[in-house]
Design an enzyme around this catalytic site. Sequence first.
Site, mmCIF file in Angstrom:
data_model
loop_
_atom_site.group_PDB
_atom_site.id
_atom_site.type_symbol
_atom_site.label_atom_id
_atom_site.label_comp_id
_atom_site.label_asym_id
_atom_site.label_seq_id
_atom_site.Cartn_x
_atom_site.Cartn_y
_atom_site.Cartn_z
ATOM 1 N N SER A 165 13.825 38.073 31.774
ATOM 2 C CA SER A 165 14.349 38.445 33.092
ATOM 3 C C SER A 165 14.338 37.268 34.050
ATOM 4 O O SER A 165 13.373 36.483 34.091
ATOM 5 C CB SER A 165 13.484 39.555 33.719
ATOM 6 O OG SER A 165 13.611 40.762 33.006
ATOM 7 N N LEU B 143 18.239 40.944 29.198
ATOM 8 C CA LEU B 143 18.580 42.298 28.731
ATOM 9 C C LEU B 143 19.891 42.749 29.364
ATOM 10 O O LEU B 143 20.729 43.365 28.712
ATOM 11 C CB LEU B 143 17.464 43.292 29.065
ATOM 12 C CG LEU B 143 16.143 43.134 28.304
ATOM 13 C CD1 LEU B 143 15.182 44.258 28.668
ATOM 14 C CD2 LEU B 143 16.366 43.092 26.801
ATOM 15 N N ALA B 144 20.090 42.426 30.649
ATOM 16 C CA ALA B 144 21.289 42.883 31.363
ATOM 17 C C ALA B 144 22.569 42.242 30.833
ATOM 18 O O ALA B 144 23.643 42.783 31.019
ATOM 19 C CB ALA B 144 21.155 42.606 32.861
ATOM 20 N N LYS C 228 28.956 42.939 43.819
ATOM 21 C CA LYS C 228 28.304 41.674 44.202
ATOM 22 C C LYS C 228 28.921 41.117 45.497
ATOM 23 O O LYS C 228 28.217 40.483 46.295
ATOM 24 C CB LYS C 228 28.396 40.641 43.079
ATOM 25 C CG LYS C 228 27.523 40.950 41.861
ATOM 26 C CD LYS C 228 26.029 40.991 42.167
ATOM 27 C CE LYS C 228 25.185 40.962 40.901
ATOM 28 N NZ LYS C 228 23.747 41.210 41.164
ATOM 29 N N TYR D 66 33.668 41.939 33.999
ATOM 30 C CA TYR D 66 32.637 42.129 35.037
ATOM 31 C C TYR D 66 33.046 43.312 35.930
ATOM 32 O O TYR D 66 32.199 44.020 36.473
ATOM 33 C CB TYR D 66 32.414 40.843 35.834
ATOM 34 C CG TYR D 66 31.066 40.806 36.531
ATOM 35 C CD1 TYR D 66 29.880 40.866 35.809
ATOM 36 C CD2 TYR D 66 30.977 40.699 37.928
ATOM 37 C CE1 TYR D 66 28.645 40.836 36.442
ATOM 38 C CE2 TYR D 66 29.748 40.658 38.566
ATOM 39 C CZ TYR D 66 28.580 40.730 37.819
ATOM 40 O OH TYR D 66 27.363 40.698 38.461
ATOM 41 N N VAL E 245 15.244 52.425 42.303
ATOM 42 C CA VAL E 245 15.993 52.344 43.569
ATOM 43 C C VAL E 245 17.129 53.364 43.661
ATOM 44 O O VAL E 245 17.768 53.475 44.702
ATOM 45 C CB VAL E 245 16.540 50.923 43.850
ATOM 46 C CG1 VAL E 245 15.400 49.917 43.963
ATOM 47 C CG2 VAL E 245 17.549 50.491 42.797
HETATM 48 P P1 NAD Z 1 17.265 42.116 33.543
HETATM 49 O O1 NAD Z 1 17.804 43.197 32.690
HETATM 50 O O2 NAD Z 1 16.122 41.371 33.033
HETATM 51 O O3 NAD Z 1 16.942 42.659 35.009
HETATM 52 C C1 NAD Z 1 17.656 43.670 35.625
HETATM 53 C C2 NAD Z 1 16.634 44.574 36.260
HETATM 54 O O4 NAD Z 1 17.252 45.601 37.030
HETATM 55 C C3 NAD Z 1 15.759 45.278 35.218
HETATM 56 O O5 NAD Z 1 14.421 44.861 35.354
HETATM 57 C C4 NAD Z 1 15.917 46.742 35.544
HETATM 58 O O6 NAD Z 1 14.706 47.466 35.421
HETATM 59 C C5 NAD Z 1 16.372 46.682 36.998
HETATM 60 N N1 NAD Z 1 17.040 47.904 37.438
HETATM 61 C C6 NAD Z 1 18.232 48.427 37.027
HETATM 62 N N2 NAD Z 1 18.450 49.618 37.606
HETATM 63 C C7 NAD Z 1 17.383 49.857 38.415
HETATM 64 C C8 NAD Z 1 17.004 50.937 39.261
HETATM 65 N N3 NAD Z 1 17.753 52.038 39.393
HETATM 66 N N4 NAD Z 1 15.825 50.842 39.945
HETATM 67 C C9 NAD Z 1 15.030 49.754 39.790
HETATM 68 N N5 NAD Z 1 15.319 48.713 38.996
HETATM 69 C C10 NAD Z 1 16.490 48.767 38.311
HETATM 70 O O7 NAD Z 1 18.519 41.140 33.807
HETATM 71 P P2 NAD Z 1 18.685 39.877 34.779
HETATM 72 O O8 NAD Z 1 19.815 39.117 34.186
HETATM 73 O O9 NAD Z 1 17.378 39.217 34.996
HETATM 74 O O10 NAD Z 1 19.223 40.533 36.130
HETATM 75 C C11 NAD Z 1 18.597 40.362 37.381
HETATM 76 C C12 NAD Z 1 19.604 40.080 38.476
HETATM 77 O O11 NAD Z 1 20.238 38.839 38.214
HETATM 78 C C13 NAD Z 1 20.732 41.115 38.600
HETATM 79 O O12 NAD Z 1 21.011 41.313 39.963
HETATM 80 C C14 NAD Z 1 21.906 40.415 37.954
HETATM 81 O O13 NAD Z 1 23.122 40.875 38.471
HETATM 82 C C15 NAD Z 1 21.627 38.991 38.378
HETATM 83 N N6 NAD Z 1 22.335 37.955 37.621
HETATM 84 C C16 NAD Z 1 22.210 37.878 36.259
HETATM 85 C C17 NAD Z 1 22.907 36.873 35.562
HETATM 86 C C18 NAD Z 1 22.814 36.772 34.067
HETATM 87 O O14 NAD Z 1 23.702 36.171 33.466
HETATM 88 N N7 NAD Z 1 21.778 37.274 33.429
HETATM 89 C C19 NAD Z 1 23.701 35.961 36.282
HETATM 90 C C20 NAD Z 1 23.800 36.072 37.665
HETATM 91 C C21 NAD Z 1 23.097 37.079 38.329
HETATM 92 O O1 0WE Z 2 25.158 41.070 36.840
HETATM 93 C C1 0WE Z 2 25.159 40.907 35.641
HETATM 94 C C2 0WE Z 2 24.914 42.083 34.715
HETATM 95 C C3 0WE Z 2 24.767 43.356 35.451
HETATM 96 C C4 0WE Z 2 24.741 44.605 34.606
HETATM 97 C C5 0WE Z 2 24.500 44.626 33.227
HETATM 98 C C6 0WE Z 2 24.486 45.855 32.564
HETATM 99 C C7 0WE Z 2 24.289 45.963 31.076
HETATM 100 C C8 0WE Z 2 23.710 47.301 30.679
HETATM 101 C C9 0WE Z 2 24.982 45.776 35.267
HETATM 102 N N1 0WE Z 2 24.979 46.978 34.624
HETATM 103 C C10 0WE Z 2 24.726 47.018 33.306
HETATM 104 N N2 0WE Z 2 24.732 48.260 32.707
HETATM 105 C C11 0WE Z 2 24.318 48.460 31.445
HETATM 106 O O2 0WE Z 2 24.383 49.588 30.906
HETATM 107 N N3 0WE Z 2 25.417 39.659 35.134
HETATM 108 C C12 0WE Z 2 25.779 38.610 36.046
HETATM 109 C C13 0WE Z 2 25.424 39.350 33.692
HETATM 110 C C14 0WE Z 2 26.830 39.532 33.226
HETATM 111 O O3 0WE Z 2 27.317 40.748 32.948
HETATM 112 C C15 0WE Z 2 28.646 40.597 32.617
HETATM 113 C C16 0WE Z 2 28.991 39.243 32.684
HETATM 114 C C17 0WE Z 2 27.815 38.567 33.095
HETATM 115 C C18 0WE Z 2 27.688 37.104 33.345
HETATM 116 C C19 0WE Z 2 29.596 41.551 32.272
HETATM 117 C C20 0WE Z 2 30.879 41.157 31.959
HETATM 118 C C21 0WE Z 2 31.225 39.821 32.048
HETATM 119 C C22 0WE Z 2 30.294 38.860 32.407
#
Ligand code: NAD
Ligand code: 0WE
Length: 259
Positions: free
Chosen positions: A19, A195-196, A163, A156, A65
């Site tokens: 994360s 994971l996301a 966002k 996306y 949330v």
């Molecule tokens: P992650 O899956 O590790 O974290 C996402 C978190 O959101 C999880 O811990 C999950 O428990 C929490 N969450 C989702 N629904 C929720 C709810 N209803 N209540 C409380 N918590 C909730 O993935 P990450 O990539 O670390 O994502 C964290 C942030 O970073 C997100 O805002 C994501 O959009 C942003 N982000 C991710 C990337 C990427 O490529 N991974 C890039 C840019 C921004």
């Molecule tokens: O913000 C994100 C991911 C956010 C996200 C991811 C999931 C996967 C599991 C929101 N909702 C869900 N719901 C689920 O059930 N990122 C910035 C990572 C991400 O996600 C993409 C990207 C990138 C980068 C989705 C499509 C294209 C690019």
Amino acid sequence: MGFLNGKRILITGISSKLSIAYGIAEAMHRQQAELAFTYQNNKLKNRVEEFAKNFDSKITLQCDVSQENNIKLLFLSLSEYWSKFDGLIHSIAFAPKNQLNGDYVNKVTYEGFKIAHKISSYSFVCMVKECRMMLNPNSSLITLSYLGSKRAIPNYNVMGPAKASLEANVRYIANIIGPEGIRVNAISAGPIRTLASSGIKNFRKMLAYCERVAPLRRTVTIEEIGNLAAFLCSNLSSGITGQIIYVDGGFNIATMNEL
Ligand code: NAD
Ligand code: 0WE
């Protein structure tokens, strides 16, 4: 002495060691912040409690949330440990899985749109609303965003508008809360395997594309996001508020690097 010594910071959004919020916790712990953590549900309780121990923290609180009253209760519970604190990391996003694939216009539903905006944008201002009275002067609030807010990125989809809303939220919250000495910023991260992002179609191809096109010719790490978050929560960044700061190897400023 670490530059976050004496700062109390609440971190949301840890669900694994991958994360982004975990990278933030590591960087802040290194700078001697005192940390507290939230976890979304009981499935994550034990895991987050173990992580908290690694960061010398005994404070782990449940908060989903999607339930507004969960957010109220979170800060009521936190106040038993901390009457005041200095920072909040919002690292939460969610849209229903079926919304993140295919033709945006065909796939979007009101329900999907509503959930994406509620969990990924409204939850940030809602948390600020509920903890405002507990924030010390010089506090710093941080959320995580992605370039999909400004550019149309395949798949996306509804997360793009969500966002964009989150980034506008940053500016509006920053403008209102600035007179209280509190700063608000977003970190726009490049793609990182978490994971996301793991279940996302073509995610490997997206990472490879960034490696080819970004000025630094590589993707970024959660440590790099963590270091910016630590700086933004410290008094080193005392003049910075309302900003969307990119940690993406410069990807967002380049074009035609593939030619
Ligand atoms: P992650 O899956 O590790 O974290 C996402 C978190 O959101 C999880 O811990 C999950 O428990 C929490 N969450 C989702 N629904 C929720 C709810 N209803 N209540 C409380 N918590 C909730 O993935 P990450 O990539 O670390 O994502 C964290 C942030 O970073 C997100 O805002 C994501 O959009 C942003 N982000 C991710 C990337 C990427 O490529 N991974 C890039 C840019 C921004
Ligand atoms: O913000 C994100 C991911 C956010 C996200 C991811 C999931 C996967 C599991 C929101 N909702 C869900 N719901 C689920 O059930 N990122 C910035 C990572 C991400 O996600 C993409 C990207 C990138 C980068 C989705 C499509 C294209 C690019």
